[in-house]
Design an enzyme around this catalytic site. Structure first.
Site, PDB file in Angstrom:
ATOM      1  N   SER A 108     -10.819   1.985  -4.867  1.00  0.00           N
ATOM      2  CA  SER A 108     -11.046   1.301  -3.602  1.00  0.00           C
ATOM      3  C   SER A 108     -12.397   0.603  -3.586  1.00  0.00           C
ATOM      4  O   SER A 108     -13.335   0.995  -4.300  1.00  0.00           O
ATOM      5  CB  SER A 108     -10.988   2.297  -2.442  1.00  0.00           C
ATOM      6  OG  SER A 108     -12.118   3.151  -2.457  1.00  0.00           O
ATOM      7  N   CYS A 168      -2.888  -2.947  -7.551  1.00  0.00           N
ATOM      8  CA  CYS A 168      -4.021  -3.720  -7.048  1.00  0.00           C
ATOM      9  C   CYS A 168      -3.719  -5.213  -6.980  1.00  0.00           C
ATOM     10  O   CYS A 168      -4.236  -5.912  -6.115  1.00  0.00           O
ATOM     11  CB  CYS A 168      -5.241  -3.493  -7.933  1.00  0.00           C
ATOM     12  SG  CYS A 168      -5.824  -1.788  -7.993  1.00  0.00           S
ATOM     13  N   ASN A 170      -2.606   5.167  -9.536  1.00  0.00           N
ATOM     14  CA  ASN A 170      -1.437   4.300  -9.388  1.00  0.00           C
ATOM     15  C   ASN A 170      -0.869   3.796 -10.704  1.00  0.00           C
ATOM     16  O   ASN A 170       0.331   3.571 -10.822  1.00  0.00           O
ATOM     17  CB  ASN A 170      -1.765   3.121  -8.464  1.00  0.00           C
ATOM     18  CG  ASN A 170      -2.899   2.266  -8.970  1.00  0.00           C
ATOM     19  OD1 ASN A 170      -3.897   2.776  -9.487  1.00  0.00           O
ATOM     20  ND2 ASN A 170      -2.781   0.967  -8.824  1.00  0.00           N
ATOM     21  N   GLU A 213     -12.936  -2.679 -10.794  1.00  0.00           N
ATOM     22  CA  GLU A 213     -11.782  -3.385 -10.236  1.00  0.00           C
ATOM     23  C   GLU A 213     -11.414  -2.684  -8.946  1.00  0.00           C
ATOM     24  O   GLU A 213     -11.058  -1.507  -8.932  1.00  0.00           O
ATOM     25  CB  GLU A 213     -10.583  -3.401 -11.174  1.00  0.00           C
ATOM     26  CG  GLU A 213      -9.498  -4.334 -10.633  1.00  0.00           C
ATOM     27  CD  GLU A 213      -8.139  -4.142 -11.244  1.00  0.00           C
ATOM     28  OE1 GLU A 213      -7.244  -3.621 -10.550  1.00  0.00           O
ATOM     29  OE2 GLU A 213      -7.972  -4.507 -12.411  1.00  0.00           O
ATOM     30  N   LEU A 214     -11.467  -3.440  -7.837  1.00  0.00           N
ATOM     31  CA  LEU A 214     -11.374  -2.838  -6.522  1.00  0.00           C
ATOM     32  C   LEU A 214     -10.149  -3.360  -5.758  1.00  0.00           C
ATOM     33  O   LEU A 214      -9.128  -3.644  -6.357  1.00  0.00           O
ATOM     34  CB  LEU A 214     -12.685  -3.084  -5.777  1.00  0.00           C
ATOM     35  CG  LEU A 214     -13.955  -2.694  -6.572  1.00  0.00           C
ATOM     36  CD1 LEU A 214     -15.212  -3.034  -5.809  1.00  0.00           C
ATOM     37  CD2 LEU A 214     -13.918  -1.223  -6.960  1.00  0.00           C
ATOM     38  N   ASP A 232      -7.279  10.795 -11.984  1.00  0.00           N
ATOM     39  CA  ASP A 232      -6.890  11.444 -10.741  1.00  0.00           C
ATOM     40  C   ASP A 232      -6.131  12.728 -11.075  1.00  0.00           C
ATOM     41  O   ASP A 232      -5.308  12.765 -11.996  1.00  0.00           O
ATOM     42  CB  ASP A 232      -6.002  10.508  -9.907  1.00  0.00           C
ATOM     43  CG  ASP A 232      -5.791  11.033  -8.507  1.00  0.00           C
ATOM     44  OD1 ASP A 232      -4.909  11.900  -8.335  1.00  0.00           O
ATOM     45  OD2 ASP A 232      -6.481  10.589  -7.586  1.00  0.00           O
ATOM     46  N   GLU A 278      -6.087  -3.794   3.258  1.00  0.00           N
ATOM     47  CA  GLU A 278      -5.175  -3.540   2.149  1.00  0.00           C
ATOM     48  C   GLU A 278      -4.232  -2.399   2.529  1.00  0.00           C
ATOM     49  O   GLU A 278      -4.667  -1.302   2.864  1.00  0.00           O
ATOM     50  CB  GLU A 278      -5.965  -3.173   0.888  1.00  0.00           C
ATOM     51  CG  GLU A 278      -5.091  -2.991  -0.339  1.00  0.00           C
ATOM     52  CD  GLU A 278      -5.889  -2.664  -1.588  1.00  0.00           C
ATOM     53  OE1 GLU A 278      -5.483  -3.086  -2.683  1.00  0.00           O
ATOM     54  OE2 GLU A 278      -6.932  -1.987  -1.456  1.00  0.00           O
ATOM     55  N   LYS A 324     -12.563  10.728 -15.939  1.00  0.00           N
ATOM     56  CA  LYS A 324     -12.005  11.521 -14.857  1.00  0.00           C
ATOM     57  C   LYS A 324     -10.742  10.820 -14.354  1.00  0.00           C
ATOM     58  O   LYS A 324     -10.825   9.852 -13.610  1.00  0.00           O
ATOM     59  CB  LYS A 324     -12.986  11.669 -13.702  1.00  0.00           C
ATOM     60  CG  LYS A 324     -12.518  12.715 -12.669  1.00  0.00           C
ATOM     61  CD  LYS A 324     -13.118  12.506 -11.294  1.00  0.00           C
ATOM     62  CE  LYS A 324     -12.305  11.555 -10.473  1.00  0.00           C
ATOM     63  NZ  LYS A 324     -10.938  12.061 -10.150  1.00  0.00           N
TER      64      LYS A 324
END
Length: 533
Positions: A249, A304, A174, A270-271, A199, A402, A197
């Site tokens: 997530s 987030c 994102n 950070e979720l 996305d 969420e 890594k």
């Protein structure tokens, strides 16, 4: 990427311009950015603006990940031996390159994420600010510190900071610039190497950042990039890491934490979030409505720390909602690689399915759509109108889950205590916002909210942009912090070196055990009286 000038009664559509994905993502660019990326196979990323293929990229295997760690470990030795001021100078040069070449990366961010250009620019700002901060402050954060010893004057103590080694980083789609290189910068300046890594769908942006950082002076092997499916490559990244940085997530974060704990290595996570914005009865409603639009719909809500729950005092709810929905309805949707659109696309089919499910289920169970509420395939395959829902109640999924899309639910309250209690009634605790003309009152309310950051009279940018202060989540929103001293010291191991001088920490000068014990007891009383730390 051609937009119609208008479409139905929904949000207007911004002009798209003439440049296309093929104009930006050329074979030469892809070859340049993927040079040195470990990969035995091939994979493809796409642009959500049209759904078309952007590039073919190397695809890594677990064996490729292991090889990347070997190269990183070898390079990290020399990098850690480089003086910290020299490492910091790399970040300051990178800062200048990012700002000078921002049009290049803005195109890539838009193409890979689908977000509006102004929202892509937030990433440029965030990365430049982080690079400047750690470029200037890292030497003081990492400087050896003197502490009071066990016996003042006799015990000399220094605290040293050593790099952990190779940091494994798993970055999300994102915010592909800020949440890739932005999180890696403090790790690098602390003397670590990084195996990242990104996305697959947003890998080009991270690779662009790597290219600029190498030009700024980072040794190429210090930053290794591996690309592949999360369930395949992700565990391998954690398996070989000396520390793990993960953004994503809550469900996946728990798995990362479990794997890291099994290896007795640290992790910062950070979720998710279900962030709340409170409009108190004394708020400036025009400013609150404008701020709520930014807070809810930046990057199409795929942030987030964006707001998904609006708590509005009942006495001003109608007036606020009139202003808020009008501004939401006026947001221009757009696919163009230029400024002008107020909101872009969702990232893909999965996000569109979640947003659609949440809205349709809420409406079926009695919620009212005040504006928005529908997909916009006339603009692009994954566009969804910015949506405001009223009458949302449990067990509607949008009430607690969420959404991570351009959907916000409105709730009315009658007093401050009720608002705080309802805002805190969530497993998450990432970000909050409070709107009031009385900033002292805003600060008092903020201190009662159980979230890692709270913004008074803005949605998220002031807290996030204040990089000398820690940013992160409470409860199920994560572990650890980015930014400030915590954001760099987490990438180090603390070492205490204590040197005893003149007398030992034991009976001496003819004292027996009893006399030594009595002397030490008296010494402790004296140190307390002198308020020695």
């Amino acid at each position: 990427m051609t937009d119609s000038p208008t479409a139905g009664n929904g949000n207007p559509v911004a002009p798209s311009g003439t440049r296309t994905a093929a104009d930006v993502v050329t074979p030469d660019l892809v070859a340049r950015l993927t040079r040195g990326v470990a990969g035995s196979g091939r994979t493809v990323n796409h642009t959500p603006l049209t759904g078309e293929k952007l590039a073919e990229l190397p695809e890594s295997t677990p064996e490729d990940v292991a090889a990347a760690y070997e190269r990183a470990r070898e390079a990290q030795k020399a990098w850690a031996a480089t003086p910290v001021r020299s490492r910091a100078a790399v970040l300051l040069r990178f800062h200048d390159l990012v700002l000078a070449r921002q049009s290049e990366v803005l195109d890539l961010i838009q193409l890979e994420t689908g977000k509006a250009r102004l929202h892509a620019h937030e990433e440029v700002l965030a990365v430049a600010v982080a690079a400047r901060h750690y470029g200037v402050k890292a030497p003081s954060y990492l400087r050896p510190k003197r502490h009071t010893g066990a016996i003042p004057t006799l015990t000399k103590v220094r605290e040293l900071r050593h790099p952990r080694g190779v940091v494994g980083q798993i970055a999300p789609w994102n915010y592909p610039l800020e949440l890739s290189v932005g999180d890696a910068l403090p790790a690098f300046v602390a003397g670590n190497a990084v195996v990242m890594k990104p996305d697959t769908e947003t890998a080009l942006t991270a690779l662009w950042a790597r290219e600029q950082l190498i030009e700024a002076g980072l040794p190429a092997d210090v930053w290794q990039v591996v690309i592949g499916e999360g369930p395949v490559v992700g565990p391998a990244v954690v398996e070989h890491a000396d520390y793990v940085s993960f953004t994503g997530s809550t469900r996946t974060g728990r798995d990362v934490a479990t794997r890291a704990a099994a290896r007795l290595i640290g992790a910062s996570l950070e979720l998710g979030g279900k962030n709340a914005l409170l409009v108190l009865e004394d708020a400036d409603l025009d400013k609150a409505a404008e701020g709520a639009v930014r807070a809810c719909f930046s990057s199409a809500g795929q942030l987030c720390i964006s707001i998904e729950r609006l708590f509005v005092h009942a006495s001003v709810a109608d007036a606020f909602l009139e202003r808020f929905t009008a501004r939401t309805r006026a947001l221009k949707l757009g696919t163009g690689l230029a400024y002008g659109a107020g909101m872009g696309s969702l990232a893909g089919e999965r996000q569109l399915e979640t947003v659609t499910r949440h809205v349709e289920e809420a409406v079926a169970k009695g919620a009212t759509v005040l504006t928005g509420g529908r997909a916009r395939p006339d603009v692009g395959p994954y566009f969804f109108e910015p949506t405001v829902l009223d009458g949302v109640e449990p067990p509607m999924a949008v009430c607690a889950e969420e959404t991570f899309g351009p959907v916000v639910s409105v709730y009315r309250f009658t007093d401050e205590d009720e608002a705080v209690e309802r805002a805190n009634a969530t497993p998450y605790g990432l970000n909050s916002s409070v709107w009031t003309k009385d900033t002292r009152r805003g600060a008092r309310v903020a201190a009662r909210l159980r979230s890692g950051t709270v913004n008074v009279n803005e949605g998220y940018a002031p807290a996030y942009g204040s990089v000398q202060s820690p940013m992160g989540g409470m409860k199920d929103s994560g572990l650890g912090r980015r930014h400030g001293s915590e954001g760099i010291l987490k990438y180090t191991e603390a070492q205490t070196v204590a040197t005893q001088r003149l007398l030992p920490m034991a009976p001496s000068l003819g004292m027996d055990d009893s006399a030594y014990a009595a002397l030490m007891s008296r010494s402790l009383r004296v140190m307390k009286a002198l308020r020695l730390r």
